[in-house]
Design an enzyme around this catalytic site. Structure first.
Site, PDB file in Angstrom:
ATOM      1  N   GLU A  52       0.827  -1.208   0.000  1.00 41.94           N
ATOM      2  CA  GLU A  52       0.000   0.000   0.000  1.00 41.94           C
ATOM      3  C   GLU A  52       0.863   1.260   0.000  1.00 41.94           C
ATOM      4  O   GLU A  52       0.552   2.241  -0.687  1.00 41.94           O
ATOM      5  CB  GLU A  52      -0.903   0.023   1.248  1.00 41.94           C
ATOM      6  CG  GLU A  52      -1.756  -1.223   1.397  1.00 41.94           C
ATOM      7  CD  GLU A  52      -1.124  -2.248   2.320  1.00 41.94           C
ATOM      8  OE1 GLU A  52      -1.799  -2.694   3.262  1.00 41.94           O
ATOM      9  OE2 GLU A  52       0.067  -2.604   2.096  1.00 41.94           O
ATOM     10  N   CYS A  84       0.133   1.024   7.787  1.00 43.50           N
ATOM     11  CA  CYS A  84      -0.372   1.378   6.453  1.00 43.50           C
ATOM     12  C   CYS A  84      -1.673   2.176   6.543  1.00 43.50           C
ATOM     13  O   CYS A  84      -1.962   3.004   5.677  1.00 43.50           O
ATOM     14  CB  CYS A  84      -0.594   0.114   5.625  1.00 43.50           C
ATOM     15  SG  CYS A  84       0.940  -0.736   5.176  1.00 43.50           S
ATOM     16  N   ALA A 154       9.655 -38.183  -4.817  1.00 45.00           N
ATOM     17  CA  ALA A 154       9.762 -38.540  -6.234  1.00 45.00           C
ATOM     18  C   ALA A 154       9.747 -40.061  -6.286  1.00 45.00           C
ATOM     19  O   ALA A 154      10.659 -40.717  -5.766  1.00 45.00           O
ATOM     20  CB  ALA A 154      11.052 -37.991  -6.831  1.00 45.00           C
ATOM     21  N   SER A 168      18.758 -44.821  -6.884  1.00 39.43           N
ATOM     22  CA  SER A 168      17.588 -43.954  -6.993  1.00 39.43           C
ATOM     23  C   SER A 168      17.745 -42.845  -8.031  1.00 39.43           C
ATOM     24  O   SER A 168      16.802 -42.088  -8.257  1.00 39.43           O
ATOM     25  CB  SER A 168      17.287 -43.312  -5.633  1.00 39.43           C
ATOM     26  OG  SER A 168      18.388 -42.528  -5.204  1.00 39.43           O
ATOM     27  N   THR A 196      19.702 -39.352   4.160  1.00 37.56           N
ATOM     28  CA  THR A 196      19.685 -38.680   2.858  1.00 37.56           C
ATOM     29  C   THR A 196      20.995 -37.957   2.623  1.00 37.56           C
ATOM     30  O   THR A 196      21.553 -37.981   1.512  1.00 37.56           O
ATOM     31  CB  THR A 196      18.511 -37.680   2.786  1.00 37.56           C
ATOM     32  OG1 THR A 196      17.273 -38.394   2.899  1.00 37.56           O
ATOM     33  CG2 THR A 196      18.519 -36.911   1.469  1.00 37.56           C
ATOM     34  N   GLU A 284      12.219 -33.043   2.276  1.00 37.76           N
ATOM     35  CA  GLU A 284      12.556 -33.757   1.040  1.00 37.76           C
ATOM     36  C   GLU A 284      13.021 -35.189   1.281  1.00 37.76           C
ATOM     37  O   GLU A 284      13.406 -35.871   0.334  1.00 37.76           O
ATOM     38  CB  GLU A 284      13.622 -32.974   0.272  1.00 37.76           C
ATOM     39  CG  GLU A 284      13.108 -31.675  -0.326  1.00 37.76           C
ATOM     40  CD  GLU A 284      13.908 -31.228  -1.531  1.00 37.76           C
ATOM     41  OE1 GLU A 284      14.899 -31.894  -1.894  1.00 37.76           O
ATOM     42  OE2 GLU A 284      13.540 -30.204  -2.130  1.00 37.76           O
ATOM     43  N   GLY A 286      14.333 -38.473   4.380  1.00 38.42           N
ATOM     44  CA  GLY A 286      13.955 -39.628   3.605  1.00 38.42           C
ATOM     45  C   GLY A 286      12.591 -40.166   3.977  1.00 38.42           C
ATOM     46  O   GLY A 286      11.760 -39.473   4.591  1.00 38.42           O
TER      47      GLY A 286
END
Length: 350
Positions: A52, A84, A154, A168, A196, A284, A286
């Protein structure tokens, strides 16, 4: 309530702040006079002027008697920037159209009442589904103090993330991997388990590049000092939750965390992140980390990339979540499905 092309435009402007405003929300604003847009603005980064303020400053004296379209209820309090509402009143804005209310306890309609008391006409409730989802992470964080949690997997058509040998790379296509990497830009942090890190040695960076927190769950502090995830980072950018306590010379912030079922207590870790202004987290991997996040009820959204591949025997995408009856199975809502290259992306909410 029906929308207008001006609120649609304000929504488009708000999107310009994607991945840049946290822990603040994304907001867009448009100033309209005599049926013409005379100024636009959006919140570009945390600590910067609000949408704004940007739009009103661009409009200058022309703002007097004009209409203001803003995607989120204007603030009334002093934070990193002045209120604002003060600027709206001072500029002589005649009417304000608000997309959605700010859900925080100190707001939630307060500024709408304040503007009306100042003689400004205010209408609220435009593009509500879209604008609520736009700031879904902010909405959860500001009302609960906990980060919005998204999981990403995935997998093959039969739900495998690796062959029986552990291989993988790669199940999904390069297009899907590039797309997933680009989505990291919208998050404050990426979280993975130590397995991972040891198996894949991921970089965990965003595209385009930005400072993003990398969160590692590592009970016994086995993260190698030469892991790729440390590349180009500062110690405050890598948070390792461990039961060990010793730093071992890592370029990281090592946090001693409680252990639950021989794993880092994820709920405790998420609370810690929330207290440190991390509003949204992407898990992400494991499979055990995602499974336990689901089991503990911490996941808000799932993103599942599925390749047209059948593995048969292999490593499951989700482990540690035990369902004995079909009625106990977790079911996603508001599901959307799209194609990326030859792969399918399914998104849904819990």
């Amino acid at each position: 309530m029906n929308t207008s092309p001006y609120m649609d435009r304000a929504y488009e402007l708000a999107l310009q702040g994607w991945g840049r405003t946290s822990p603040n929300p994304m907001v867009g604003a448009v100033v309209v006079k005599s049926g013409k847009v005379i100024a636009e603005g959006w919140h570009a980064f945390c600590g910067g002027p609000h949408a704004e303020i940007v739009a009103i400053a661009k409009a200058g004296k022309k703002a007097k008697g004009a209409d203001l379209y803003v995607t989120l209820e204007p603030c009334t309090h002093f934070g990193r920037t002045p209120p604002c509402t003060d600027a709206i009143i001072k500029a002589g804005i005649k009417r304000v159209f608000v997309g959605v209310k700010d859900p925080s306890r100190r707001m939630n309609g307060r500024s709408i009442q304040l503007l009306r008391r100042a003689g400004i006409s205010v209408q609220a409730g435009f593009l509500q589904p879209e604008l609520t989802r736009l700031n879904e992470a902010f909405n959860k964080y500001i009302t609960t103090g906990m980060p919005f949690v998204t999981t990403k997997t995935a997998q093959t058509l039969d739900g495998k993330i690796a062959a029986v040998t552990g291989e993988s790379k790669w199940i999904t296509s390069r297009q899907a991997r590039d797309y997933a990497r680009g989505l990291r830009f919208g998050f404050d942090a990426i979280l993975v388990g130590i397995n991972t890190v040891l198996k894949d040695d991921p970089l965990l960076d965003a595209a385009p590049r930005k400072r993003i927190k990398k969160i590692i769950l590592d009970v016994h502090l086995r993260t190698p000092a030469k892991a790729r995830l440390f590349k180009g980072t500062r110690a405050e950018d890598v948070l390792i939750f461990t039961a060990s306590g010793a730093n071992k010379g890592l370029k990281a912030t090592v946090i001693t965390a409680p252990v639950k079922d021989r794993r880092i207590d994820l709920k405790w870790a998420m609370g810690y992140l929330g207290r440190n202004a991390v509003t949204n987290v992407l898990i992400e991997g494991g499979a055990h980390v995602i499974g336990h996040a689901l089991k503990d009820g911490l996941v808000d959204k799932m993103m599942v990339y599925t390749a047209p591949v059948v593995m048969g025997e292999g490593l499951q995408a989700i482990r540690g979540l035990r369902v004995e009856k079909l009625s106990q199975a977790l079911r996603l809502r508001d599901v959307s499905v799209g194609r990326i290259g030859g792969d399918i992306l399914l998104e849904g909410y819990l």
